[in-house]
Design an enzyme around this catalytic site. Structure first.
Site, PDB file in Angstrom:
ATOM      1  N   HIS A 433       0.846  -1.203   0.000  1.00  0.00           N
ATOM      2  CA  HIS A 433       0.000   0.000   0.000  1.00  0.00           C
ATOM      3  C   HIS A 433       0.877   1.248   0.000  1.00  0.00           C
ATOM      4  CE1 HIS A 433      -3.470   2.588   1.314  1.00  0.00           C
ATOM      5  NE2 HIS A 433      -2.454   3.297   1.808  1.00  0.00           N
ATOM      6  N   GLU A 434       1.855   1.299   0.895  1.00  0.00           N
ATOM      7  CA  GLU A 434       2.729   2.474   0.935  1.00  0.00           C
ATOM      8  C   GLU A 434       3.573   2.574  -0.331  1.00  0.00           C
ATOM      9  OE1 GLU A 434       2.237   4.715   3.056  1.00  0.00           O
ATOM     10  OE2 GLU A 434       0.889   3.521   4.288  1.00  0.00           O
ATOM     11  N   HIS A 437       1.700   4.429  -2.948  1.00  0.00           N
ATOM     12  CA  HIS A 437       1.840   5.890  -2.906  1.00  0.00           C
ATOM     13  C   HIS A 437       3.141   6.316  -3.592  1.00  0.00           C
ATOM     14  CE1 HIS A 437      -1.642   6.632  -0.480  1.00  0.00           C
ATOM     15  NE2 HIS A 437      -1.192   5.987   0.582  1.00  0.00           N
ATOM     16  N   GLU A 471      -5.759   7.420  -1.854  1.00  0.00           N
ATOM     17  CA  GLU A 471      -5.770   6.254  -0.978  1.00  0.00           C
ATOM     18  C   GLU A 471      -6.353   5.035  -1.690  1.00  0.00           C
ATOM     19  OE1 GLU A 471      -4.355   5.861   1.963  1.00  0.00           O
ATOM     20  OE2 GLU A 471      -3.641   7.935   1.863  1.00  0.00           O
TER      21      GLU A 471
END
Length: 576
Positions: A433-434, A437, A471
């Site tokens: 997930h990070e 980004h 997100e």
């Protein structure tokens, strides 16, 4: 030419000169929550004050009354703080192999023991206040040690109803020699074991791009991951080779639960390795060969041409870096390294068999190997993370982690670095997930949307269309990588976010990140034939919302936005 619709972009790099103004964007922790705390009154901070980790209704602190040396006992005190009623709270405690629980503790489950140490747990009915659990522990071995404590709401898995704490110490062999903290950045290999029940069937990886390019070296007969065995069999008879398999034992939130994560024993792929040695007993240390571990199997074969019939010493060092494309560093920016024992008086090729990462570094190696899973299906048409970057001009993904870290969980444009807290690497979904980004930052060439109403943000609640987009994309990257819709937190809790129009408990529309994430995954898998075309589009024109992505840009780049695609969005309660 890239089209930019949003003003006041957040710069990825600082402007030079006195008085320069730097806009810094911190992208908050993955899935900051699933429900708003009742009354919004919960204020327990689970991490350092500069972290973007959300405030929680639950907190936990662990402490020892003194630092025991081998053979000594100490009292471990665990304080659980609650700012709300929790009918079923789960307290999980884990001791390292260097410590053992002594005696029976009221209410705690009988401890289980394995290669990771001892674990015990207890269910609590919490009311606001502090609840204390104490137990006796005994030091049984010298070396780095970490005690871990987790509290969570069993029925409502959510970072805002959970907390983690740890105690790091180095156990000494004699009275008074133990010390606070651990030093594991450079360490020896862990004990060798046969891969046991922790081994799982590897997630199928179909390489859709070359392996990460190796670091340029002076002398290396080591093979790239795709051709390791071929090189080994074809080596000149004048060469000496050192081979083996590099593996890591770690605990995984995927497949675990609040009171026990799954034990894993897996090879480490695409890790940079160096064969160091001394040609003679009196010579200086030299770099004999370099290479990378094999993709999917962790195998290595490092060959060199000896200058004498016998090489005095040689050893292999593994570092938490994959070529120059991704790495894991400690709080000081240093790579972790595991080194094998020294081979002495080498007169021919040698196999080391299974070599294990140092146990204190296992989370760093887990994070490195998790990024490897994203790399092989990253949706780029070049040998970089993003299609807009060309070979030789790639920017890497860097993860910062260290034992006991409270500096997480987030990615920031200021240093283009992912910050993971202590147990974050246990969740591969959190790591990816990070990384999602970071990938968006590369697709957008350092530009970032002006995101509003995103701190805090809740995965199943309306925030803003800009927050839902940034997100939601990161969530979708994790779901696409692991082919699922379940999110796992570092403490072992999980939540399935699959949804359609009949799903309750998830707000409708493109301001809800769960809806955007699942819509994106369905578009990529059911309409686009993967996400490469979508990522290529995003590298050429940048979006501030899912509406811009779908309505304005997909038609211009030949991606379906007609009936089939709109039906997918409609199924996830998004209508344009």
């Amino acid at each position: 030419m890239s089209r930019i619709r949003v003003t006041k972009p957040a710069a990825l790099t600082a402007l030079a000169g006195v008085g320069a103004c730097l806009a810094i964007v911190v992208v908050p922790s993955a899935f900051a929550g699933t429900t708003t705390p009742t009354g919004g009154t919960c204020t327990i901070r689970p991490a350092a004050k500069h972290s973007e980790a959300p405030l929680s209704c639950l907190g936990v602190t662990a402490s020892l009354d003194h630092l025991p040396a081998v053979g000594e006992q100490a009292t471990l005190t665990v304080d659980v703080q609650a700012q709300a009623d929790v009918e079923r709270a789960g307290l999980s405690l884990q001791l390292p192999p260097a410590l053992r629980m002594t005696g029976e503790e009221s209410g705690l489950a009988a401890p289980t023991t394995d290669t990771f140490g001892q674990r015990t747990s207890k269910e609590l009915a919490l009311t606001p206040g502090t609840h204390t659990v104490k137990l006796k522990v005994k030091a049984v071995a010298a070396g780095p040690a970490q005690i871990q404590a987790d509290i969570s709401d069993i029925d409502r898995p959510d970072p805002r109803r959970a907390a983690h704490d740890s105690v790091e110490l180095t156990v000494g062999a004699s009275d008074g020699s133990s010390d606070k903290g651990v030093s594991v950045t450079k360490a020896d290999a862990g004990p060798t074991h046969r891969p046991g029940s922790g081994a799982r069937k590897a997630r199928p990886v179909t390489p859709k791009a070359p392996a990460p390019a190796r670091l340029s070296t002076r002398a290396s007969a080591a093979a790239t991951p795709d051709s390791a065995r071929a090189t080994a069999s074809a080596r000149p008879s004048s060469q000496t080779c050192v081979s083996g398999t590099f593996r890591n034992r770690f605990q995984s939130a995927e497949g675990g639960s609040w009171n026990g994560k799954a034990n894993r024993d897996e090879p480490v792929s695409n890790a940079n390795i160096t064969l160091w040695g001394k040609p003679t007993a009196s010579s200086a240390t030299q770099k004999l060969a370099t290479g990378m571990t094999g993709n999917g199997d962790g195998k290595f074969n490092l060959c060199y041409a000896p200058s004498a019939s016998v090489t005095a010493q040689a050893w292999v060092e593994f570092r938490t870096q994959a070529g120059q494309m991704w790495s894991v560093v400690d709080g000081s920016g240093r790579l972790y390294s595991t080194a094998t024992y020294s081979l002495n008086n080498i007169s021919g090729s040698t196999s080391l068999g299974n070599v294990y990462a140092n146990d204190g570094q296992s989370r760093a190696w887990h994070a490195l190997d998790t990024l490897n899973k994203l790399w092989w299906n990253r949706g780029s048409t070049t040998n970089c993370w993003a299609s807009r970057q060309q070979d030789g001009h790639c920017t890497p993904i860097t993860v910062q982690w260290y034992p006991g870290s409270t500096d997480g969980t987030y990615w920031t444009t200021n240093d283009d670095k992912i910050h993971l807290a202590d147990n974050d690497p246990d969740s591969e979904h959190t790591t990816v997930h990070e990384a999602g980004h970071a990938l968006m930052g590369k697709l957008y060439n350092g530009w970032w949307p002006n995101v509003s109403n995103c701190s805090p943000h809740y995965v199943n609640r309306t925030s803003s269309t800009s927050c839902g987009w940034t997100e939601g994309f990161a969530n979708a990257v994790a779901f696409h990588t692991f082919n699922d819709t379940t999110y796992y937190w570092g403490n072992g809790s999980s939540l399935n976010l699959a949804n359609d129009r009949s799903t309750t408990g998830i707000d409708a529309g493109d301001a809800c990140e769960a809806r955007v994430a699942t819509a994106l995954v369905d578009l990529w898998s059911k309409v686009d034939g993967g996400w490469t075309k979508s990522n290529t589009m995003m590298s050429r024109t940048w979006q501030s919302s899912f509406r811009e992505y779908f309505v304005d840009d997909r038609p211009d780049y030949g991606l379906d936005s007609g009936t089939t695609a709109r039906n997918i969005l409609y199924n996830h309660t998004i209508q344009y």
